[in-house]
Design an enzyme around this catalytic site. Structure first.
Site, PDB file in Angstrom:
ATOM      1  N   ARG A 174      62.936  28.817  35.153  1.00 50.74           N
ATOM      2  CA  ARG A 174      61.877  29.089  34.166  1.00 50.74           C
ATOM      3  C   ARG A 174      60.816  30.019  34.736  1.00 50.74           C
ATOM      4  O   ARG A 174      60.073  30.652  34.009  1.00 50.74           O
ATOM      5  CB  ARG A 174      61.172  27.774  33.770  1.00 50.74           C
ATOM      6  CG  ARG A 174      61.948  26.863  32.841  1.00 50.74           C
ATOM      7  CD  ARG A 174      61.335  25.475  32.803  1.00 50.74           C
ATOM      8  NE  ARG A 174      59.989  25.435  32.249  1.00 50.74           N
ATOM      9  CZ  ARG A 174      59.689  24.980  31.038  1.00 50.74           C
ATOM     10  NH1 ARG A 174      60.629  24.551  30.237  1.00 50.74           N
ATOM     11  NH2 ARG A 174      58.446  24.958  30.629  1.00 50.74           N
ATOM     12  N   ARG A 178      59.165  38.689  40.064  1.00 54.37           N
ATOM     13  CA  ARG A 178      59.118  40.124  39.761  1.00 54.37           C
ATOM     14  C   ARG A 178      58.765  40.950  40.992  1.00 54.37           C
ATOM     15  O   ARG A 178      57.950  40.515  41.800  1.00 54.37           O
ATOM     16  CB  ARG A 178      57.998  40.419  38.746  1.00 54.37           C
ATOM     17  CG  ARG A 178      58.027  39.620  37.517  1.00 54.37           C
ATOM     18  CD  ARG A 178      56.960  40.122  36.559  1.00 54.37           C
ATOM     19  NE  ARG A 178      56.934  39.240  35.406  1.00 54.37           N
ATOM     20  CZ  ARG A 178      55.980  38.368  35.146  1.00 54.37           C
ATOM     21  NH1 ARG A 178      54.937  38.272  35.954  1.00 54.37           N
ATOM     22  NH2 ARG A 178      56.045  37.594  34.083  1.00 54.37           N
ATOM     23  N   ARG A 251      58.692  11.832  34.208  1.00 54.95           N
ATOM     24  CA  ARG A 251      57.644  12.047  35.196  1.00 54.95           C
ATOM     25  C   ARG A 251      56.336  11.748  34.509  1.00 54.95           C
ATOM     26  O   ARG A 251      56.110  12.143  33.369  1.00 54.95           O
ATOM     27  CB  ARG A 251      57.617  13.528  35.596  1.00 54.95           C
ATOM     28  CG  ARG A 251      58.244  13.827  36.903  1.00 54.95           C
ATOM     29  CD  ARG A 251      57.759  15.153  37.333  1.00 54.95           C
ATOM     30  NE  ARG A 251      56.322  15.117  37.490  1.00 54.95           N
ATOM     31  CZ  ARG A 251      55.504  16.023  37.010  1.00 54.95           C
ATOM     32  NH1 ARG A 251      55.923  17.046  36.324  1.00 54.95           N
ATOM     33  NH2 ARG A 251      54.202  15.914  37.217  1.00 54.95           N
ATOM     34  N   ARG A 282      47.856  20.085  40.781  1.00 59.48           N
ATOM     35  CA  ARG A 282      47.095  21.201  40.196  1.00 59.48           C
ATOM     36  C   ARG A 282      45.636  20.815  40.020  1.00 59.48           C
ATOM     37  O   ARG A 282      45.316  19.639  39.806  1.00 59.48           O
ATOM     38  CB  ARG A 282      47.623  21.553  38.800  1.00 59.48           C
ATOM     39  CG  ARG A 282      48.994  22.148  38.821  1.00 59.48           C
ATOM     40  CD  ARG A 282      49.335  22.799  37.503  1.00 59.48           C
ATOM     41  NE  ARG A 282      49.677  21.857  36.455  1.00 59.48           N
ATOM     42  CZ  ARG A 282      50.252  22.186  35.312  1.00 59.48           C
ATOM     43  NH1 ARG A 282      50.538  23.443  35.039  1.00 59.48           N
ATOM     44  NH2 ARG A 282      50.538  21.274  34.412  1.00 59.48           N
ATOM     45  N   GLU A 302      45.240  17.021  38.670  1.00 60.50           N
ATOM     46  CA  GLU A 302      46.475  16.446  38.121  1.00 60.50           C
ATOM     47  C   GLU A 302      47.330  15.911  39.274  1.00 60.50           C
ATOM     48  O   GLU A 302      47.656  16.662  40.186  1.00 60.50           O
ATOM     49  CB  GLU A 302      47.199  17.576  37.390  1.00 60.50           C
ATOM     50  CG  GLU A 302      48.436  17.218  36.654  1.00 60.50           C
ATOM     51  CD  GLU A 302      49.068  18.462  36.016  1.00 60.50           C
ATOM     52  OE1 GLU A 302      48.498  19.003  35.051  1.00 60.50           O
ATOM     53  OE2 GLU A 302      50.122  18.897  36.504  1.00 60.50           O
ATOM     54  N   TYR A 350      62.757  19.204  27.499  1.00 62.44           N
ATOM     55  CA  TYR A 350      61.598  19.856  28.099  1.00 62.44           C
ATOM     56  C   TYR A 350      61.127  20.990  27.170  1.00 62.44           C
ATOM     57  O   TYR A 350      61.241  22.173  27.503  1.00 62.44           O
ATOM     58  CB  TYR A 350      62.070  20.416  29.442  1.00 62.44           C
ATOM     59  CG  TYR A 350      61.024  20.759  30.459  1.00 62.44           C
ATOM     60  CD1 TYR A 350      61.270  20.501  31.798  1.00 62.44           C
ATOM     61  CD2 TYR A 350      59.829  21.375  30.127  1.00 62.44           C
ATOM     62  CE1 TYR A 350      60.339  20.837  32.775  1.00 62.44           C
ATOM     63  CE2 TYR A 350      58.909  21.699  31.090  1.00 62.44           C
ATOM     64  CZ  TYR A 350      59.162  21.436  32.406  1.00 62.44           C
ATOM     65  OH  TYR A 350      58.243  21.777  33.357  1.00 62.44           O
ATOM     66  N   ASP A 352      58.627  23.416  24.935  1.00 62.59           N
ATOM     67  CA  ASP A 352      57.258  23.923  24.858  1.00 62.59           C
ATOM     68  C   ASP A 352      56.781  23.801  23.410  1.00 62.59           C
ATOM     69  O   ASP A 352      57.573  23.505  22.505  1.00 62.59           O
ATOM     70  CB  ASP A 352      57.221  25.382  25.330  1.00 62.59           C
ATOM     71  CG  ASP A 352      57.174  25.461  26.856  1.00 62.59           C
ATOM     72  OD1 ASP A 352      56.591  24.562  27.473  1.00 62.59           O
ATOM     73  OD2 ASP A 352      57.727  26.424  27.413  1.00 62.59           O
TER      74      ASP A 352
HETATM   75  P1  FAD Z   1      53.696  14.576  21.877  1.00 61.39           P
HETATM   76  O1  FAD Z   1      52.629  15.602  21.965  1.00 61.39           O
HETATM   77  O2  FAD Z   1      53.995  13.769  23.096  1.00 61.39           O
HETATM   78  O3  FAD Z   1      53.352  13.611  20.668  1.00 61.39           O
HETATM   79  C1  FAD Z   1      54.063  12.402  20.447  1.00 61.39           C
HETATM   80  C2  FAD Z   1      53.060  11.366  19.983  1.00 61.39           C
HETATM   81  O4  FAD Z   1      53.769  10.207  19.561  1.00 61.39           O
HETATM   82  C3  FAD Z   1      52.103  10.912  21.072  1.00 61.39           C
HETATM   83  O5  FAD Z   1      50.767  11.170  20.707  1.00 61.39           O
HETATM   84  C4  FAD Z   1      52.388   9.425  21.214  1.00 61.39           C
HETATM   85  O6  FAD Z   1      51.213   8.664  21.442  1.00 61.39           O
HETATM   86  C5  FAD Z   1      52.988   9.092  19.857  1.00 61.39           C
HETATM   87  N1  FAD Z   1      53.854   7.912  19.903  1.00 61.39           N
HETATM   88  C6  FAD Z   1      54.934   7.703  20.687  1.00 61.39           C
HETATM   89  N2  FAD Z   1      55.457   6.482  20.453  1.00 61.39           N
HETATM   90  C7  FAD Z   1      54.678   5.902  19.502  1.00 61.39           C
HETATM   91  C8  FAD Z   1      54.703   4.644  18.848  1.00 61.39           C
HETATM   92  N3  FAD Z   1      55.631   3.722  19.159  1.00 61.39           N
HETATM   93  N4  FAD Z   1      53.751   4.371  17.933  1.00 61.39           N
HETATM   94  C9  FAD Z   1      52.790   5.288  17.627  1.00 61.39           C
HETATM   95  N5  FAD Z   1      52.716   6.497  18.237  1.00 61.39           N
HETATM   96  C10 FAD Z   1      53.657   6.800  19.154  1.00 61.39           C
HETATM   97  N6  FAD Z   1      53.842  23.509  26.179  1.00 61.39           N
HETATM   98  C11 FAD Z   1      53.564  24.838  26.049  1.00 61.39           C
HETATM   99  O7  FAD Z   1      54.031  25.496  25.111  1.00 61.39           O
HETATM  100  N7  FAD Z   1      52.698  25.463  26.933  1.00 61.39           N
HETATM  101  C12 FAD Z   1      52.128  24.796  27.974  1.00 61.39           C
HETATM  102  O8  FAD Z   1      51.361  25.382  28.739  1.00 61.39           O
HETATM  103  C13 FAD Z   1      52.423  23.406  28.134  1.00 61.39           C
HETATM  104  N8  FAD Z   1      51.872  22.707  29.136  1.00 61.39           N
HETATM  105  C14 FAD Z   1      52.144  21.376  29.265  1.00 61.39           C
HETATM  106  C15 FAD Z   1      51.529  20.668  30.286  1.00 61.39           C
HETATM  107  C16 FAD Z   1      51.785  19.325  30.435  1.00 61.39           C
HETATM  108  C17 FAD Z   1      51.132  18.576  31.553  1.00 61.39           C
HETATM  109  C18 FAD Z   1      52.659  18.661  29.533  1.00 61.39           C
HETATM  110  C19 FAD Z   1      52.952  17.208  29.685  1.00 61.39           C
HETATM  111  C20 FAD Z   1      53.268  19.364  28.502  1.00 61.39           C
HETATM  112  C21 FAD Z   1      53.022  20.728  28.359  1.00 61.39           C
HETATM  113  N9  FAD Z   1      53.592  21.454  27.308  1.00 61.39           N
HETATM  114  C22 FAD Z   1      53.306  22.798  27.190  1.00 61.39           C
HETATM  115  C23 FAD Z   1      54.513  20.835  26.340  1.00 61.39           C
HETATM  116  C24 FAD Z   1      53.789  20.322  25.083  1.00 61.39           C
HETATM  117  O9  FAD Z   1      52.825  19.370  25.456  1.00 61.39           O
HETATM  118  C25 FAD Z   1      54.829  19.706  24.156  1.00 61.39           C
HETATM  119  O10 FAD Z   1      55.795  20.665  23.802  1.00 61.39           O
HETATM  120  C26 FAD Z   1      54.256  19.126  22.860  1.00 61.39           C
HETATM  121  O11 FAD Z   1      53.095  18.384  23.089  1.00 61.39           O
HETATM  122  C27 FAD Z   1      55.296  18.221  22.240  1.00 61.39           C
HETATM  123  O12 FAD Z   1      54.843  17.700  21.025  1.00 61.39           O
HETATM  124  P2  FAD Z   1      55.512  16.383  20.435  1.00 61.39           P
HETATM  125  O13 FAD Z   1      54.967  16.170  19.081  1.00 61.39           O
HETATM  126  O14 FAD Z   1      56.980  16.454  20.616  1.00 61.39           O
HETATM  127  O15 FAD Z   1      55.084  15.231  21.462  1.00 61.39           O
END
Ligand code: FAD
Length: 369
Positions: A174, A178, A251, A282, A302, A350, A352
């Site tokens: 990922r 360069r 993780r 970080r 972090e 994984y 984004d």
């Molecule tokens: P989530 O954002 O995890 O939302 C799922 C929600 O479901 C959560 O709020 C959780 O509380 C809720 N939930 C789960 N189970 C239950 C339950 N039983 N009852 C009620 N609620 C529940 N992406 C990028 O594009 N650029 C970046 O720079 C980037 N940086 C990142 C850095 C970090 C440290 C992390 C962890 C991720 C990063 N990402 C990044 C990825 C990005 O965060 C995710 O792609 C995105 O948040 C996924 O959205 P989601 O809706 O799938 O999941």
């Protein structure tokens, strides 16, 4: 959809990007949605909170990047974005290096100035391997021992809590590499930060939609199933099925947010700490995301922590064993006709942000057929 006497067309579990985009699309079609989240806020892992006029990325730095014009236009209709180039630094002992690996990095490592000199230096340190089977073999065969030791090995081991030789090579693929003086982390056509923070996007998406926070769907599953014709589930599949095939590995991270009574702490948005003796991975100085001028600054440290059933799952560990376990859960999931699954947790991928939005839009479209 068949009309039913249930109160909601969709009960959506999770107010992250998948849940919020899906709910918004269904609202546009006149469907009644209820969004639940067990956290005290909307936005999932993208949630930002304002502290001293700085939008703090509470669950780690989030940079919106995509080459998909439709997704870029979609988010720009919701809020205004600030153009942003992500150029973090690496700190190894007292030495600072430019990331991702580019001519600045090689200049700092070896004093080389031209791509020709850099190539020669890399060639002197690489450990050839025709068929790299893990991250270590891959990194050594492409970037050599100096880059691997100072910038990859310990950081990766801290981050994944596994030795790079026990990790798949794709994790590092990922990262751009360069032979130009270009320290932009992303190769995508569009890259930006929402002005006003990510939470503003979710407020827009969830406007006029009922949201209940601090609710764990699994603790009240029968009730919520009884009021929703369909359930959109964005949580963990192993948890949904009572861990019957064992726990999926993730993780986890801990975040420590510090406020300083001065303007500038580290002079850059992010530093990756690549030494073995520093426990954290970080440090993030949030004011640089939106370039705000403030008297104080907020810095997040972090630190990776072991994942358990009680910690927050941040990154799926997609090794062979976990992927096979996940397949068993997926087979069970497919038998639940009234459920729709999506997002980083339920798909155990994984993703984004732009990928999650794309997936929610396409699943919503299927519903409308
Ligand atoms: P989530 O954002 O995890 O939302 C799922 C929600 O479901 C959560 O709020 C959780 O509380 C809720 N939930 C789960 N189970 C239950 C339950 N039983 N009852 C009620 N609620 C529940 N992406 C990028 O594009 N650029 C970046 O720079 C980037 N940086 C990142 C850095 C970090 C440290 C992390 C962890 C991720 C990063 N990402 C990044 C990825 C990005 O965060 C995710 O792609 C995105 O948040 C996924 O959205 P989601 O809706 O799938 O999941």
């Amino acid at each position: 959809m068949q009309s039913s006497n249930k109160k909601y067309d969709y009960v959506i579990v999770g107010a992250g990007f998948f849940g919020a985009v899906f709910a918004n699309e269904m609202k546009k079609k006149g469907k009644k949605c209820l969004v639940l989240d067990k956290r005290h806020h909307i936005g999932g892992n993208c949630y930002t909170r304002k502290v001293h006029d700085i939008n703090v990325h509470v669950y780690g730095p989030h940079i919106f990047h995509t080459s998909n014009q439709k997704i870029w236009e979609y988010v720009n209709k919701l809020v205004e974005f600030r153009q942003f180039v992500y150029s973090p630094l690496a700190k190894y002992g007292d030495e600072y290096y430019s990331l991702p690996f580019n001519m600045w990095t090689f200049n700092q490592l070896w004093g080389v100035k031209t791509p020709f000199e850099a190539k020669k230096k890399i060639a002197e340190t690489i450990v050839p391997c025709d068929n790299p089977k893990n991250l270590e073999e891959f990194a050594l065969s492409i970037l050599g021992t100096d880059v691997y030791e100072k910038l990859i090995c310990h950081y990766t081991e801290k981050h994944w809590q596994r030795h790079p030789r026990d990790l798949p090579a794709f994790l590092i693929k990922r990262l751009p590499f360069r032979l130009t003086y270009d320290a932009n982390y992303y190769n995508d056509k569009y890259c930006g930060i929402p002005i006003g923070g990510y939470t503003a996007i979710f407020e827009k998406l969830l406007e006029n939609i009922e949201v209940r926070l601090n609710v764990d769907f699994l603790a009240h599953r029968a009730y919520y199933e009884s009021i929703g014709t369909k359930i959109v589930f964005t949580g963990k599949l192993d948890e949904l099925f009572g861990y019957k095939y064992g726990d999926l590995d993730y993780r986890s991270l801990s975040f420590k947010h510090d406020i300083y009574d001065y303007e500038n702490h580290q002079g850059v948005v992010a530093i990756n700490h690549t030494s073995k003796d520093v426990p954290y991975t970080r440090t993030i100085e949030h004011k640089y995301f939106e370039g705000v001028k403030t008297e104080k600054t907020v810095v997040t440290t972090e630190t990776p922590v072991k994942h358990t059933r009680y910690t927050t799952p941040y990154y799926p560990v997609n090794n062979k064993e976990n992927n096979e376990k996940f397949k068993k859960y997926l087979t069970e999931a497919k038998q639940l006709d009234n459920y729709i699954f999506g997002g980083r947790l339920a798909d155990y991928k994984y993703y984004d942000m732009h990928q999650v939005i794309g997936s929610a839009l396409s699943k919503a479209k299927k519903e409308n057929k």
